[in-house]
Design a protein around this motif. Structure first.
Motif, mmCIF file in Angstrom:
data_model
loop_
_atom_site.group_PDB
_atom_site.id
_atom_site.type_symbol
_atom_site.label_atom_id
_atom_site.label_comp_id
_atom_site.label_asym_id
_atom_site.label_seq_id
_atom_site.Cartn_x
_atom_site.Cartn_y
_atom_site.Cartn_z
ATOM 1 N N GLN B 9 57.726 29.217 -51.784
ATOM 2 C CA GLN B 9 58.609 29.746 -52.861
ATOM 3 C C GLN B 9 59.794 28.630 -52.868
ATOM 4 O OE1 GLN B 9 58.192 32.892 -53.985
ATOM 5 N NE2 GLN B 9 59.989 32.831 -55.361
ATOM 6 N N LEU B 10 60.144 27.938 -51.768
ATOM 7 C CA LEU B 10 61.036 26.961 -52.049
ATOM 8 C C LEU B 10 60.726 25.806 -52.651
ATOM 9 C CD1 LEU B 10 62.954 27.262 -48.280
ATOM 10 C CD2 LEU B 10 63.980 27.634 -50.548
ATOM 11 N N ALA B 11 59.338 25.424 -52.330
ATOM 12 C CA ALA B 11 58.554 24.376 -53.000
ATOM 13 C C ALA B 11 58.750 24.553 -54.547
ATOM 14 C CB ALA B 11 57.451 24.125 -52.432
ATOM 15 N N GLU B 12 58.588 26.006 -54.782
ATOM 16 C CA GLU B 12 58.523 26.076 -56.321
ATOM 17 C C GLU B 12 59.863 26.074 -56.846
ATOM 18 O OE1 GLU B 12 55.780 28.883 -58.779
ATOM 19 O OE2 GLU B 12 56.611 29.859 -57.199
ATOM 20 N N ILE B 13 60.842 26.611 -56.407
ATOM 21 C CA ILE B 13 62.482 26.460 -56.828
ATOM 22 C C ILE B 13 62.699 24.969 -56.886
ATOM 23 C CG2 ILE B 13 64.582 27.048 -56.420
ATOM 24 C CD1 ILE B 13 63.509 29.633 -54.802
ATOM 25 N N LEU B 97 57.181 39.329 -62.091
ATOM 26 C CA LEU B 97 56.292 38.773 -63.038
ATOM 27 C C LEU B 97 55.662 37.477 -62.593
ATOM 28 C CD1 LEU B 97 58.160 39.800 -66.371
ATOM 29 C CD2 LEU B 97 56.461 41.044 -65.318
ATOM 30 N N SER B 98 55.562 37.337 -61.415
ATOM 31 C CA SER B 98 55.233 35.903 -61.146
ATOM 32 C C SER B 98 53.595 35.912 -61.104
ATOM 33 C CB SER B 98 55.406 35.726 -59.546
ATOM 34 O OG SER B 98 56.737 35.191 -59.479
ATOM 35 N N PRO B 455 58.653 16.846 -67.543
ATOM 36 C CA PRO B 455 58.203 18.112 -67.792
ATOM 37 C C PRO B 455 57.444 18.636 -66.554
ATOM 38 C CG PRO B 455 56.612 16.453 -68.312
ATOM 39 C CD PRO B 455 57.955 15.763 -67.778
ATOM 40 N N ASN B 456 57.237 19.957 -66.550
ATOM 41 C CA ASN B 456 56.616 20.613 -65.376
ATOM 42 C C ASN B 456 55.894 21.697 -65.891
ATOM 43 O OD1 ASN B 456 56.148 22.222 -63.088
ATOM 44 N ND2 ASN B 456 58.163 23.188 -62.993
ATOM 45 N N LEU B 457 54.722 21.314 -65.911
ATOM 46 C CA LEU B 457 53.430 22.102 -66.491
ATOM 47 C C LEU B 457 52.882 23.081 -65.496
ATOM 48 C CD1 LEU B 457 51.700 19.383 -68.487
ATOM 49 C CD2 LEU B 457 53.134 21.148 -69.581
ATOM 50 N N ILE B 463 60.405 31.387 -65.703
ATOM 51 C CA ILE B 463 61.776 30.996 -65.335
ATOM 52 C C ILE B 463 62.221 29.644 -64.817
ATOM 53 C CG2 ILE B 463 62.000 32.111 -62.998
ATOM 54 C CD1 ILE B 463 64.303 32.748 -65.815
ATOM 55 N N PHE B 464 60.885 29.084 -63.864
ATOM 56 C CA PHE B 464 61.123 27.622 -63.587
ATOM 57 C C PHE B 464 61.178 26.794 -64.656
ATOM 58 C CE2 PHE B 464 58.903 30.092 -60.151
ATOM 59 C CZ PHE B 464 59.901 30.300 -59.171
ATOM 60 N N ALA B 465 60.426 26.955 -65.664
ATOM 61 C CA ALA B 465 60.403 25.978 -66.488
ATOM 62 C C ALA B 465 61.584 25.994 -67.373
ATOM 63 C CB ALA B 465 59.149 26.000 -67.587
#
Lengths: 234, 532
Positions: B9-13, B97-98, B455-457, B463-465
């Motif tokens: 989760q932290l890595a994703e944020i 909604l993840s 970019p982050n694909l 929400i991360f994008a």
């Protein structure tokens, strides 16, 4: 005719496709088989201009995918292995979007949407957002969108995954119809029985290299395609 | 297991801080450190300027010993409000909604563990937002009042309590949104409308707070006693930060109890909500004639549909539209007062006022960074546009054109209101209008520029994008920085040149930058997009 000459693509140290050459003539259903990670998807993505490649040449009736990608792409359609479509659109909006991009006339698109949506029993769901579709429904929509501009060449990556038996049967009929009308199909599959029954020609790829290609008889001989494939893989 | 999921989760944020998606390799430690420092500086900049100044205004309350609790209570409530405001939009999608919900639920992981890791994201967002209020407030408090061990302990405890209350409220609102959205047809628009009402309320309170504070400082003893008598809970909240043993215990225990209760409710319903599909009536398809669009029209319509389909996208990247309209309306309503103030100065200084107004309008335009996340939002569907016979230039043109289209009308409205009220001379009016409209184009191109560079694909939740990428951060704060620079430089230039000349120079500089960005996008930008 689709010509792939000396296609090479590397990812870092790994050669995903290594000096691969193939010819797919009009009227042919060409099967592309190989184990996972053999380089099938990389080849297919390179052919339809999604992925750049290191060396080689890909042409469709002399039109190069690198030199003139737009003309090339106008004549083909691509169905990926995983139908990640625009989930924020409804099915019908998506089909209209694809039709707009390919410049399909209003009358023709309506006829084709009706014909293919009825074929795959998707008409009632066209007003639904794609996000609400099942994998199979997305796959059907992806197939309809590929057929909507009547391309000369259809490139498909594992097209039967997620389809019910009826839809699979109808897709096979449609593939044959494209070839009977002078088009061509180039598709990858792991379902060797389907490939054996459906394909005019087949190519086997292993670790990026083409290890055998030709007519079904040339490749499998007196064995089944499965037996021939397993023998070549050893 | 919890550690692994928390790490994920932290890595994703913070993924974009550690991984360069353009080069497809991890960033060096130095680059990661620089990015974190830039992020921290931006937060300090916002917090320092906005809430630091606000806290400084209230320092008299902090200095009046019997009413210090009021200072703490005001900032507690403000921090909770801002924290909830900041994270409420993302709580619903972040919790339920993840895209990896199905994957994680299929694994032998207890639902409560999945939920806990999702809550961590909510907690961090809430903490970040509330920290922008409470840290400057604490700093001002420490400067104004003698620093004691108890004071430091109270401040730390208050930060903890605020973060707990923010999470409780965010989760409660996220849960309500989740329950409602499974029954709503146009939930995107409904979410936007509810959020806008919430924000309108927030700003109403915020703008009226200034007059309220003036009144409060003037009559601190009177109001202090009244609050203590009639709204005792606010008194307790304030006393808790001093700290005073009983109120401190009461607030902390109340926060923890509420948190546990919230988590129990969410964990009981998480599986049902996260896996439920809408129960709205299925839309019936009716064949009808459709108008054929050009390729550009089709791609532009796709961008519009993408924007309108996501409340997160609309609220985070298009909220400035409402601000532009509100700013224009505010000028109409308060126009006479503003005009009277401006007219008190000689005409040469009046024109200088427009040099400040132009970047002020543009600052609001900078909030609408629709083009920045549009590249990342292609995500897994990138193959689609790449396989179609659409020139990359057209794809990029659709992205920045949509941002220009969305911003133009509200900007024109806002500038028209300003001109109608303040009635500048024709040349100043033309320069003001041209500058603001050119900035709309500049910022659209700049947003896309940021989107192409960072970019982050590979996001699992949009929400991360939309909210947490470096592209978005650079697009918004880059725009803010440019506007502030234009406004600040005027104070140096005003000694040597007329405001109209300054506006003309700012216009010319912006035009050159706009042209350079346009050229970059059509050359290097095309290549960058094709290499994604």
């Amino acid at each position: 005719m689709l010509e792939i000459k000396h296609l090479t693509k590397t990812f870092g140290e790994k050669r995903a496709v290594d000096d691969l050459s193939l010819e797919i003539k009009n009227g042919e259903i060409y099967g592309f088989i190989g184990h996972n990670g053999a380089g099938k998807t990389t080849t297919l993505k390179s052919v339809c201009g999604i992925q750049s490649f290191d060396s080689g040449e890909i042409t469709l009736d002399g039109v190069s995918v690198t030199a003139d990608p737009l003309t090339f792409k106008k004549r083909i359609a691509y169905i990926p292995d995983n139908p990640d479509l625009y989930e924020f659109m409804t099915g019908i909006k998506y089909l209209n979007f694809i039709a707009d991009i390919f410049g399909v006339g209003e009358k023709e698109r309506q006829e084709r949407i009706k014909k293919y949506a009825d074929t795959f029993e998707l008409t009632a769901d066209l007003a639904q957002p794609i996000g609400a579709y099942s994998h199979g429904m997305k796959q059907k929509l992806s197939i309809i969108s590929a057929w909507i501009h009547e391309p000369e060449m259809i490139i498909m990556d594992e097209p039967f995954v997620g389809l019910d038996p009826v839809a699979s049967h109808k897709l096979k009929e449609m593939m044959r119809e494209v070839c009977d009308n002078g088009g061509a199909i180039f598709f990858s599959t792991h379902v060797l029985d389907v490939a054996e029954k459906l394909c005019d020609k087949v190519a086997i790829i292993k670790e990026g290299k083409l290890i055998k290609s030709g007519t079904m008889e040339e490749v499998k001989g007196d064995d089944s395609l499965e037996a021939a494939f397993l023998e070549l893989e050893e | 297991m919890v550690k692994t999921l928390l790490k994920k989760q932290l890595a994703e944020i913070f993924k974009t801080y550690f991984f360069d998606f353009k080069k497809n390799k991890p960033r060096s430690k130095a680059k990661t450190a620089i990015l974190f420092v830039v992020f921290a500086l931006l937060i300090v900049f916002i917090a320092g300027f906005m809430f630091g100044a606000f806290a400084y205004m209230l320092r008299d309350i902090a200095a009046a010993e019997p009413f210090r609790w009021l200072y703490h209570a005001i900032f507690f409530l403000l921090a909770v409000l801002l924290g909830v405001f900041g994270s409420v939009f993302s709580t619903y999608s972040g919790l339920y909604l993840s895209k990896d919900n199905d994957l994680l639920l299929s694994m032998p992981i207890p639902v409560r563990v999945i939920m806990l890791t999702r809550l961590l994201g909510v907690y961090i967002m809430g903490l970040l937002y509330s920290a922008t209020v409470i840290i400057p407030a604490t700093v001002v408090y420490m400067i104004t009042c003698p620093v004691t061990v108890g004071g430091v302990f109270g401040a730390l405890l208050q930060i903890f309590n605020i973060s707990v209350f923010v999470m409780v409220l965010s989760c409660a609102l996220g849960y309500v949104v989740a329950r409602i959205s499974v029954k709503l047809k146009n939930k995107g628009y409904v979410t936007v409308i509810i959020s806008v009402l919430f924000i309108a309320l927030y700003y109403y309170l915020y703008f009226n707070a200034t007059s309220f504070i003036g009144e409060l400082i003037g009559n601190i003893a009177l109001y202090g006693e009244k609050i203590k008598e009639h709204a005792h809970i606010i008194y307790v909240i304030g006393k808790a930060a001093e700290p005073d043993t009983v109120p401190t215990l009461a607030v902390t225990v109340a926060g923890i109890v509420l948190l546990v209760a919230t988590m129990l409710v969410i964990s009981k319903s998480f599986l049902k909500v996260a896996t439920s599909s809408a129960t709205v009536k299925k839309a019936q398809y009716k064949q009808k004639n459709t108008r054929r669009r050009s390729v550009f029209g089709a791609v532009l319509a796709k961008e519009a549909k993408r924007f309108a389909s996501s409340p997160n996208y609309m609220l985070n990247c298009g909220f400035g539209i409402l601000f532009l309209i509100a700013f224009g309306v505010l000028f109409i309503i308060e126009g006479d007062a503003v005009a009277n103030i401006v007219n008190m100065f000689p005409s040469v200084f009046q024109r200088g006022f427009f040099v400040i107004l132009a970047p002020a309008v543009c600052l609001i335009v900078s909030m609408n960074d629709i083009a920045a996340p549009s590249v990342s939002l292609e995500g897994k569907t990138l193959w689609q546009i790449r396989s179609l016979p659409v020139p990359t230039k057209t794809v990029l043109k659709a992205k920045y054109s949509f941002q220009i289209l969305v911003n133009t009308i509200p900007t024109v409205f806002c500038v028209a209101c300003i001109i109608a009220v303040l009635r500048p001379d024709p040349l100043t009016g033309v320069l003001l209008s041209l500058f603001c409209l050119l900035y709309v184009c500049f910022h659209a191109l700049f947003s896309l520029f940021c989107g192409l560079l960072k970019p982050n694909l590979n996001w699992t939740n949009e929400i991360f994008a939309i909210k947490q990428g470096l592209d978005v951060l650079f697009a918004i704060f880059g725009g803010f920085g440019y506007c502030v620079a234009i406004g600040a430089l005027w104070f140096l230039a005003c000694r040597i040149m007329d405001a109209r000349i300054y506006l003309a120079i700012a216009l010319a500089v912006t035009a050159v930058l706009t042209f350079l960005l346009y050229r970059f996008i059509n050359r290097k930008g095309v290549k960058l997009f094709e290499q994604l």
